[in-house]
Design an enzyme around this catalytic site. Structure first.
Site, mmCIF file in Angstrom:
data_model
loop_
_atom_site.group_PDB
_atom_site.id
_atom_site.type_symbol
_atom_site.label_atom_id
_atom_site.label_comp_id
_atom_site.label_asym_id
_atom_site.label_seq_id
_atom_site.Cartn_x
_atom_site.Cartn_y
_atom_site.Cartn_z
ATOM 1 N N ASP A 78 -40.057 -11.640 6.905
ATOM 2 C CA ASP A 78 -39.583 -11.586 5.527
ATOM 3 C C ASP A 78 -38.618 -10.404 5.443
ATOM 4 O O ASP A 78 -39.019 -9.244 5.535
ATOM 5 C CB ASP A 78 -40.775 -11.408 4.579
ATOM 6 C CG ASP A 78 -40.358 -11.427 3.105
ATOM 7 O OD1 ASP A 78 -39.205 -11.037 2.815
ATOM 8 O OD2 ASP A 78 -41.183 -11.795 2.252
ATOM 9 N N TYR A 83 -45.722 -8.048 0.612
ATOM 10 C CA TYR A 83 -45.673 -8.338 -0.826
ATOM 11 C C TYR A 83 -47.043 -8.885 -1.266
ATOM 12 O O TYR A 83 -47.665 -9.672 -0.549
ATOM 13 C CB TYR A 83 -44.552 -9.359 -1.078
ATOM 14 C CG TYR A 83 -44.660 -10.047 -2.408
ATOM 15 C CD1 TYR A 83 -44.648 -9.327 -3.595
ATOM 16 C CD2 TYR A 83 -44.800 -11.436 -2.482
ATOM 17 C CE1 TYR A 83 -44.770 -9.967 -4.821
ATOM 18 C CE2 TYR A 83 -44.907 -12.084 -3.700
ATOM 19 C CZ TYR A 83 -44.899 -11.336 -4.868
ATOM 20 O OH TYR A 83 -45.025 -11.970 -6.074
ATOM 21 N N LYS A 120 -34.114 -12.075 -5.137
ATOM 22 C CA LYS A 120 -33.895 -10.631 -5.133
ATOM 23 C C LYS A 120 -32.442 -10.308 -4.775
ATOM 24 O O LYS A 120 -31.543 -10.775 -5.446
ATOM 25 C CB LYS A 120 -34.907 -9.987 -4.180
ATOM 26 C CG LYS A 120 -36.348 -10.438 -4.412
ATOM 27 C CD LYS A 120 -36.826 -10.052 -5.792
ATOM 28 C CE LYS A 120 -38.287 -10.322 -6.069
ATOM 29 N NZ LYS A 120 -38.766 -11.664 -5.820
#
Ligand SMILES: Cc1ncc(COP(=O)(O)O)c(C=O)c1O
Length: 412
Positions: free
Chosen positions: A201, A131, A226
């Site tokens: 992650d 990310y 999320k």
């Protein structure tokens, strides 16, 4: 596992309690546990919301008792909060972990883990496909603190292991599936590294699709903003791990201050109740949409590890029970073609988040990954023509119709 001693808050975490047992005979099925976990002991079907930041005491001695009681204290919400604790209990259960710790965001979780475990002179091995915020953090502030970072290509077998051999390697950070490329890291490889700490992650997967701790990974990390929260109404991060490691990170986290809000934890707990059905539907639609995109011949590439043609499909099938709700497609014509396509969509909305009920499209190179230096951006695989899709709960036919119509309209 050796817990770093740099943060001497032992008086606080010495008395930490592990999570209470969550029922006498826990169901082996995760979708059932999403419904039953994080309930506490009372009979209400909804978690109690405890918005208080502060609890009064019986006097000086009682305040001192609370101050040294670690996560058992009922004193101040940055230390612990009953609603947040229920959310943590639910995530620990879903991850198959001894304990979990929540934060005010996914970035709050990552920053706290890095600064809790690493000191100046230490070395981190991190995946190059991450990310954008995580990349910016690891390429900037972390290195400014005197912690070196080596970025590796997660799709290259053995890359993490080879880079994690320096005497000061403290942490290995992977993200699988990766944002936005959907590149996979091999969880067995990451779990086998004695770094001494490994973090995955797992945001794109949610605990429904994979459980990194089962592969020997030390810490599973999520932006619970999320899929876990799942309704775009909670900003949260969470990590799941063994109790002693969580306790050590907690001891630093109360100083770092990225504490989770009980309102967000309350919303996310409600989201968790439906995580099983949401993920089932979203994963199925995502794969169906990826198949359509790949067969349509209208995109220059369709990236989804659930496709048999994907170079990491076998790995995905080995370590994931479902393939996740995300996909990425590429348009010839770069950013301009992406802009025209996004402008022509009617049902699918442009937005930078993911994992919620609405199908969202994002152009990472100009948003989530914007501002990275050209090499870091290119290594992250956020190409100018790449679009990330978070597939929601709409009917798959409506999604395909919208995308097909937008392709027609933007081509003219
Ligand atoms: C994979 C991944 N990890 C971490 C984060 C950061 O999470 P947050 O926005 O909750 O800080 C994001 C945000 O998009 C993400 O996609």
């Amino acid at each position: 596992m050796t817990i770093p001693t740099g943060t001497d808050t032992s008086q606080n975490y010495a008395n930490c309690v592990s999570l209470p047992p969550h029922g006498s005979s826990p169901s082996p099925h995760r979708d059932t546990r999403a419904v039953t976990s994080g309930r506490g002991s009372h009979r209400a079907l909804t978690a109690d919301l405890s918005p208080s930041t502060t609890w009064s005491s019986e006097g000086l001695d009682d305040t001192h008792r609370q101050a040294v009681a670690g996560r058992r204290s009922k004193m101040y919400s940055r230390y612990t909060n009953p609603t947040v604790r229920l959310f943590e209990e639910a995530v620990a259960d879903l991850e198959g972990a001894e304990d979990a710790l929540a934060f005010g965001s996914g970035m709050g979780a990552l920053a706290t883990v890095v600064y809790a475990l690493c000191s100046p002179g230490d070395h981190i091995v991190a995946q190059q496909q991450l990310y954008g915020g995580s990349l910016a953090f690891l390429a900037g502030p972390v290195q400014r603190m005197g912690i070196s970072v080596t970025f590796v290509d997660a799709t290259e077998p053995g890359a993490f292991t080879r880079a994690a051999t320096t005497p000061r390697t403290m942490l290995v950070i992977a993200e699988t599936p990766a944002n936005p490329s959907l590149a996979l890291a091999d969880l067995d490889e990451v779990g086998s590294i004695g770094a001494p700490f490994t973090v995955v992650d797992s945001t794109f997967a949610t605990p429904m699709c994979q459980q990194p701790l089962r592969h020997g990974v030390n810490i599973s990390l999520h932006s619970a903003t999320k899929g876990i929260g799942g309704h775009n109404d909670a900003l949260l991060g969470v990590i799941a791990a063994e109790s002693d490691l969580i306790d050590a990170i907690w001891a630093y986290s109360v100083l770092h201050g990225a504490a989770a809000s009980p309102y967000d934890a309350h919303n996310a707990l409600r989201g968790i109740r439906t995580l099983g059905v949401r993920q089932e539907r979203q994963c199925a639609s995502s794969l169906a949409l990826a198949e359509w995109c790949a067969q349509s011949g209208r995109f220059s590439a369709a990236h989804h590890h659930g496709l048999a043609s994907h170079p990491q499909h076998a790995l995905a099938a080995r370590q994931m029970s479902m393939f996740g709700s995300m996909l990425a497609v590429e348009l010839e014509g770069g950013e301009d073609a992406c802009r025209r396509f996004i402008d022509a969509l009617e049902l699918v909305r442009p937005a930078t988040s993911l994992g919620g009920p609405e199908t969202l499209v994002c152009h990472p190179a100009s948003s989530t990954h914007f501002g990275l230096d050209p090499e870091t951006l290119s290594n992250s695989a956020a190409a100018p023509g790449l679009l990330r899709l978070s597939v929601g709960l709409e009917h798959i036919t409506d999604l395909i119709d919208d995308i097909s119509r937008a392709l027609d309209k933007s081509a003219t």
